[in-house]
Design a protein around this motif. Sequence first.
Motif, PDB file in Angstrom:
ATOM      1  N   ARG A 169       0.837  -1.187   0.000  1.00  0.00           N
ATOM      2  CA  ARG A 169       0.000   0.000   0.000  1.00  0.00           C
ATOM      3  C   ARG A 169       0.886   1.257   0.000  1.00  0.00           C
ATOM      4  O   ARG A 169       0.626   2.207  -0.718  1.00  0.00           O
ATOM      5  CB  ARG A 169      -0.894  -0.045   1.242  1.00  0.00           C
ATOM      6  N   ILE A 178      -7.707   2.320  -6.625  1.00  0.00           N
ATOM      7  CA  ILE A 178      -8.932   1.527  -6.481  1.00  0.00           C
ATOM      8  C   ILE A 178      -8.683   0.103  -6.992  1.00  0.00           C
ATOM      9  O   ILE A 178      -9.073  -0.878  -6.352  1.00  0.00           O
ATOM     10  CB  ILE A 178     -10.107   2.203  -7.222  1.00  0.00           C
ATOM     11  N   HIS A 194      -5.883  -1.382  -7.087  1.00  0.00           N
ATOM     12  CA  HIS A 194      -5.026  -2.048  -6.102  1.00  0.00           C
ATOM     13  C   HIS A 194      -5.853  -2.587  -4.932  1.00  0.00           C
ATOM     14  O   HIS A 194      -5.627  -3.700  -4.456  1.00  0.00           O
ATOM     15  CB  HIS A 194      -3.941  -1.099  -5.590  1.00  0.00           C
ATOM     16  N   GLY A 195      -6.807  -1.782  -4.498  1.00  0.00           N
ATOM     17  CA  GLY A 195      -7.671  -2.209  -3.390  1.00  0.00           C
ATOM     18  C   GLY A 195      -8.480  -3.451  -3.739  1.00  0.00           C
ATOM     19  O   GLY A 195      -8.641  -4.356  -2.920  1.00  0.00           O
ATOM     20  N   ARG A 196      -8.975  -3.501  -4.968  1.00  0.00           N
ATOM     21  CA  ARG A 196      -9.705  -4.710  -5.394  1.00  0.00           C
ATOM     22  C   ARG A 196      -8.783  -5.919  -5.296  1.00  0.00           C
ATOM     23  O   ARG A 196      -9.167  -6.977  -4.806  1.00  0.00           O
ATOM     24  CB  ARG A 196     -10.207  -4.559  -6.837  1.00  0.00           C
ATOM     25  N   GLU A 198      -6.179  -6.270  -3.383  1.00  0.00           N
ATOM     26  CA  GLU A 198      -5.972  -6.552  -1.948  1.00  0.00           C
ATOM     27  C   GLU A 198      -7.070  -7.468  -1.409  1.00  0.00           C
ATOM     28  O   GLU A 198      -6.802  -8.406  -0.666  1.00  0.00           O
ATOM     29  CB  GLU A 198      -6.042  -5.253  -1.143  1.00  0.00           C
ATOM     30  N   ALA A 199      -8.307  -7.146  -1.769  1.00  0.00           N
ATOM     31  CA  ALA A 199      -9.447  -7.923  -1.251  1.00  0.00           C
ATOM     32  C   ALA A 199      -9.359  -9.369  -1.718  1.00  0.00           C
ATOM     33  O   ALA A 199      -9.524 -10.308  -0.933  1.00  0.00           O
ATOM     34  CB  ALA A 199     -10.761  -7.294  -1.695  1.00  0.00           C
ATOM     35  N   PHE A 200      -9.065  -9.565  -3.008  1.00  0.00           N
ATOM     36  CA  PHE A 200      -8.970 -10.936  -3.516  1.00  0.00           C
ATOM     37  C   PHE A 200      -7.761 -11.665  -2.932  1.00  0.00           C
ATOM     38  O   PHE A 200      -7.832 -12.856  -2.632  1.00  0.00           O
ATOM     39  CB  PHE A 200      -8.919 -10.951  -5.055  1.00  0.00           C
ATOM     40  N   TYR A 247      -6.460 -11.207  -0.037  1.00  0.00           N
ATOM     41  CA  TYR A 247      -6.881 -11.534   1.331  1.00  0.00           C
ATOM     42  C   TYR A 247      -7.694 -12.827   1.333  1.00  0.00           C
ATOM     43  O   TYR A 247      -7.504 -13.706   2.177  1.00  0.00           O
ATOM     44  CB  TYR A 247      -7.706 -10.357   1.824  1.00  0.00           C
ATOM     45  N   LEU A 248      -8.570 -12.952   0.346  1.00  0.00           N
ATOM     46  CA  LEU A 248      -9.465 -14.114   0.289  1.00  0.00           C
ATOM     47  C   LEU A 248      -8.753 -15.412  -0.093  1.00  0.00           C
ATOM     48  O   LEU A 248      -9.255 -16.498   0.178  1.00  0.00           O
ATOM     49  CB  LEU A 248     -10.630 -13.855  -0.671  1.00  0.00           C
ATOM     50  N   ASN A 269      -8.246 -11.364  -9.542  1.00  0.00           N
ATOM     51  CA  ASN A 269      -9.679 -11.647  -9.668  1.00  0.00           C
ATOM     52  C   ASN A 269      -9.929 -12.661 -10.783  1.00  0.00           C
ATOM     53  O   ASN A 269      -9.855 -12.324 -11.963  1.00  0.00           O
ATOM     54  CB  ASN A 269     -10.429 -10.343  -9.964  1.00  0.00           C
TER      55      ASN A 269
END
Lengths: 245, 245
Positions: free
Chosen positions: A15, A33, A35-37, A39-41, A43-44, A182
Amino acid sequence: MIPKSHPRYESLLLRDKMVKASKEGYLADSAMIAHGRGEAFDYLIGEKTTYPAKRAMYVAVAALLLSNNPVISVNGNATALACDEIIELAKSVDAKIEINLFYRTDDRVKIITKLYEDHGFKDILGTLDDDIEYLNDIKNNRASASKTGIYSADTILIPLEDGDRAEILKKSGKNIITIDLNPLSRTSKMSDVSIMDNIVRAIPFMTKIAEDLKTQEKSVLIELVNDFDNEENLKESLEQIKLKE
Amino acid sequence: MIPKSHPRYESLLLRDKMVKASKEGYLADSAMIAHGRGEAFDYLIGEKTTYPAKRAMYVAVAALLLSNNPVISVNGNATALACDEIIELAKSVDAKIEINLFYRTDDRVKIITKLYEDHGFKDILGTLDDDIEYLNDIKNNRASASKTGIYSADTILIPLEDGDRAEILKKSGKNIITIDLNPLSRTSKMSDVSIMDNIVRAIPFMTKIAEDLKTQEKSVLIELVNDFDNEENLKESLEQIKLKE
């Protein structure tokens, strides 16, 4: 400074790289934005490289080694996160590097050009003084490509690519490899080889694979590529996403 | 202009709001990254308000209506996405609005203050000339709170709150309601009521719920709150995330 004990240490380091790049002025408006998407994937999937991702990486490296004119396409995000790692991979598989921006501006191209040059890669393509052609006769920035690079490439590695741009590249008949966290993105679905992984883990791993595959017979590489089913591998990638605590 | 036919139209509109807010200078450095994470989770729930989210919203509104001093805590992202909607909800449940920034700077506070005032809400708290106290005796910006607002509040709605800040608020003994698209986030896990939804859908929906619940007996609201199990509801929220195409 982020304390190493922070539960999100690795993620926060990336980040910070993005925030720094944003201040240096070479990211697109919505780059953070994206990058944030990611990050979420990431994390998952537990922020680890999964088995289907590794399988896709072997195929990707084999395809790059078998190509006549492989090109690694770089944008602001890829550069911010993994400039040195991209240069190493390019050298290892003998690929060109081309700046390829969905929101292309002279300023962004200039800063990114200088970054690669400063990091030791002098022959970067897609610069302001490069010969630019247009893919599929689409006369706008989204379809622009270096004459000796993407325009004439047979295989292109597009880490973190926008769906619209990926579509233009795919329609131009090239062999497309993506690195995208993703597995449901248009870019992932459209590519010939889709690596669901964080580029900061994937690219150094691909360089290691290249060192191995370069010692193999060409027939082994061909078999790797021919045996691969991207749709099936994407399904397996999707199954790696864990929603339970 | 984004064409309405674009498959990602609604999502791109929100992205534009964030880019605009970023240029106006009131977002934190990593605000866009947080927005991107939210985008990914929203995508995974089909960009629709789920049943567990609606249930949590009923409980949240009942709790706000039952409170003596409810406060809606706002940061840059919440303001960028839903300034007018937050004002409407505040008026509907008779809550205060307080600017509460994890990365608090005078400039950001000034711009956000002016935005709420320009949008018709004059009594915004947490401004530069407000009386500021510190929660849990932590003498830094992350624990600062308006004396008549969060510091003395019994219930706080914290849409899009950072995990560290949520922890400070929780430890101060307050009743915490969050709106957070990630049901696995520390903020979601720590809150008393966690609404897994996009704030642009959730907040107007909560205003509608308030109009309904205000006509009910107090005992009905108390029952709603007492019957609610946030841990169980978060589990059900998690199950709404669909990974198949």
